[in-house]
Design an enzyme around this catalytic site. Sequence first.
Site, short mmCIF file in Angstrom:
data_model
loop_
_atom_site.label_atom_id
_atom_site.label_comp_id
_atom_site.label_asym_id
_atom_site.label_seq_id
_atom_site.Cartn_x
_atom_site.Cartn_y
_atom_site.Cartn_z
CD GLU A 139 -9.34 -8.57 -10.55
OE1 GLU A 139 -9.75 -8.57 -9.37
OE2 GLU A 139 -9.49 -7.62 -11.32
CG HIS A 256 -3.97 -3.26 -5.94
ND1 HIS A 256 -2.93 -3.62 -6.78
CD2 HIS A 256 -5.11 -3.66 -6.56
CE1 HIS A 256 -3.44 -4.20 -7.86
NE2 HIS A 256 -4.76 -4.23 -7.75
NE ARG A 302 -6.81 -7.28 -5.34
CZ ARG A 302 -7.73 -6.48 -5.80
NH1 ARG A 302 -8.23 -5.56 -5.01
NH2 ARG A 302 -8.14 -6.57 -7.03
CG HIS A 363 -6.92 -1.13 -3.89
ND1 HIS A 363 -6.91 -0.22 -4.93
CD2 HIS A 363 -7.71 -2.17 -4.29
CE1 HIS A 363 -7.67 -0.69 -5.93
NE2 HIS A 363 -8.17 -1.85 -5.55
NE ARG A 398 -12.06 -4.87 -2.56
CZ ARG A 398 -11.70 -4.70 -3.82
NH1 ARG A 398 -12.51 -5.06 -4.79
NH2 ARG A 398 -10.54 -4.17 -4.13
C1 SIN Z 1 -7.51 -4.06 -10.04
O1 SIN Z 1 -7.82 -3.81 -11.20
O2 SIN Z 1 -6.51 -4.71 -9.76
C2 SIN Z 1 -8.40 -3.57 -8.93
C3 SIN Z 1 -9.66 -4.29 -8.92
C4 SIN Z 1 -10.26 -4.32 -7.54
O3 SIN Z 1 -9.71 -3.71 -6.62
O4 SIN Z 1 -11.25 -5.00 -7.35
#
Ligand code: SIN
Length: 541
Positions: A139, A256, A302, A363, A398
Amino acid sequence: MNDKAIILKKPELRRYLVPVNTAATQQLFTDCLILGSGVAGLRAAIEAASGGCEVVLLCKKTLQDSNTWNAQGGIASVLGSDDSFASHIEDTLTTGCGINDRDTVEQVVKDGPGLVKELLKWGAEFDKQKDGSISITFEGGHSHARVAHALGDNTGKAIAEALINKVKSLDKITLIENCYVTDLITSDDGDCLGVISQNQKGMMEIIWAKTTILATGGAGRLYRETTNPEGATGDGLAIAVRAGAILRDMEFMQFHPTTLYIAGASRALITETLRGEGAILRDVNNYAFMAEYHPDAELASRDIVSRAILSQMLKTNATHVFLDIRHFKKDYFAKRFPLISELVESFDIDISKDLIPVRPSAHYMIGGVKTDNQARTNIANLFACGEVASTGLHGANRLGSNSLLEGLVFGRIAGQAAAQQCGKDGVSLKKFRYDIPQSDRSRLDTADVLNSLRSLMWRNVGITRLAKPLVESQEIISFWQRYVLDKVFDSPQGWECQNMLTVCLMMAKAAEARTESRGVHFRNDFPQTDDKKFKTHIEFA
Ligand code: SIN
């Protein structure tokens, strides 16, 4: 980091939302009372019960109504052979922009692998590689693959189900669903003694507890656009502040970048792991814009991706951008991302030909009830863990998938603390009465106030911020507060409205006070980071 926080004045609030008369209210007693059924609350319950406590776990709605249950991407932990604690710690600190608590980061990262393995033992079906090791992916902001997932993109459900099954196997835990907590009860000395709540039958009751663990989750529903479930209205933050808890980092709401955007349909998360595995962001002119904004393109953090999307939407005068996964193999996609596959199919989106319309939404609440590394708040007998807490792990931003991990680590710590206290003398029945004078001000329609409040937060306390709209928001929220906070309601909609107005005002105030940009907080009028003044937290005390 500068340890000295900037202190803002706590709002002056009526102590309790409803009148209390112990003589006329049903009363229950327990060792440990846990509010919330996400990963933190469930993990805390298991630990407290295993340590010998009688535990009552209250859920506002059902056991499944939590951000945990809806989590898609996964849980971040050092599981890969080329990964290291040092690297996960570094990534968390870099993403947090200078105000994480380093000790907390180290503690959470180091406890991670053991807790993930414990989940496996309890039946969480993490996806595995051919050699039997846990499958991990990327991620944004992670320099190594370290996001473990389960049932494809249904990780939250898999984790929550394993924890719920474990909870249900323990006799010492009583589960109570559809129970709305209006307030924490505190003694004259300010110690937490339990809660006042409305049970499923609509009766008010008092639950006295030696320790109370706040694990009430997030606050995405303060915004018009959110990935969060209905219950995420920030109640835990409001009840904590009324009881005297210190709240901090309230300006840090994480947006998000990719929520499915179909006008008229409710917003649904499209997991970041899709971008981790190669999804491309395109604007309405088919232009892949992310490289223009950051060298890490789709895998930038993000806040950067959310702002880039917003800016591209403005440039192209569009309501959304697109995720392009036309290069994904259809069979693989359906297996690896079953939730999203079903979701897009339900809107007749054929991923081999069509693009997926997305835009950012609220989010994750980074701010919350200030806790130390033992999950203790400033109120005796009150612990907090999970999204409602501000442990210092995330700093100003985060790192994706660090939140399930934080919930596990601090849920366990809070449960351990409760177990240590459960040998103490019980909380005895206290007699007290709290009356509220009748309001002579006009009544507002709370449903209307809530809709307007969510739109106001989206417009003025959103992804980018400016002084004037932040000040205006406070004036408007204060106006609504005058007519809503002086009333006595008898059902959750009214209480939620009172709580949401309380939390939103604090968020707007903190966002106005932080005259710099850091992490998820971006001020168009102060686009630089000001380390001299703001490399620290903002607290309401
Ligand atoms: C996601 O799956 O993009 C969310 C995961 C997260 O917010 O840590």
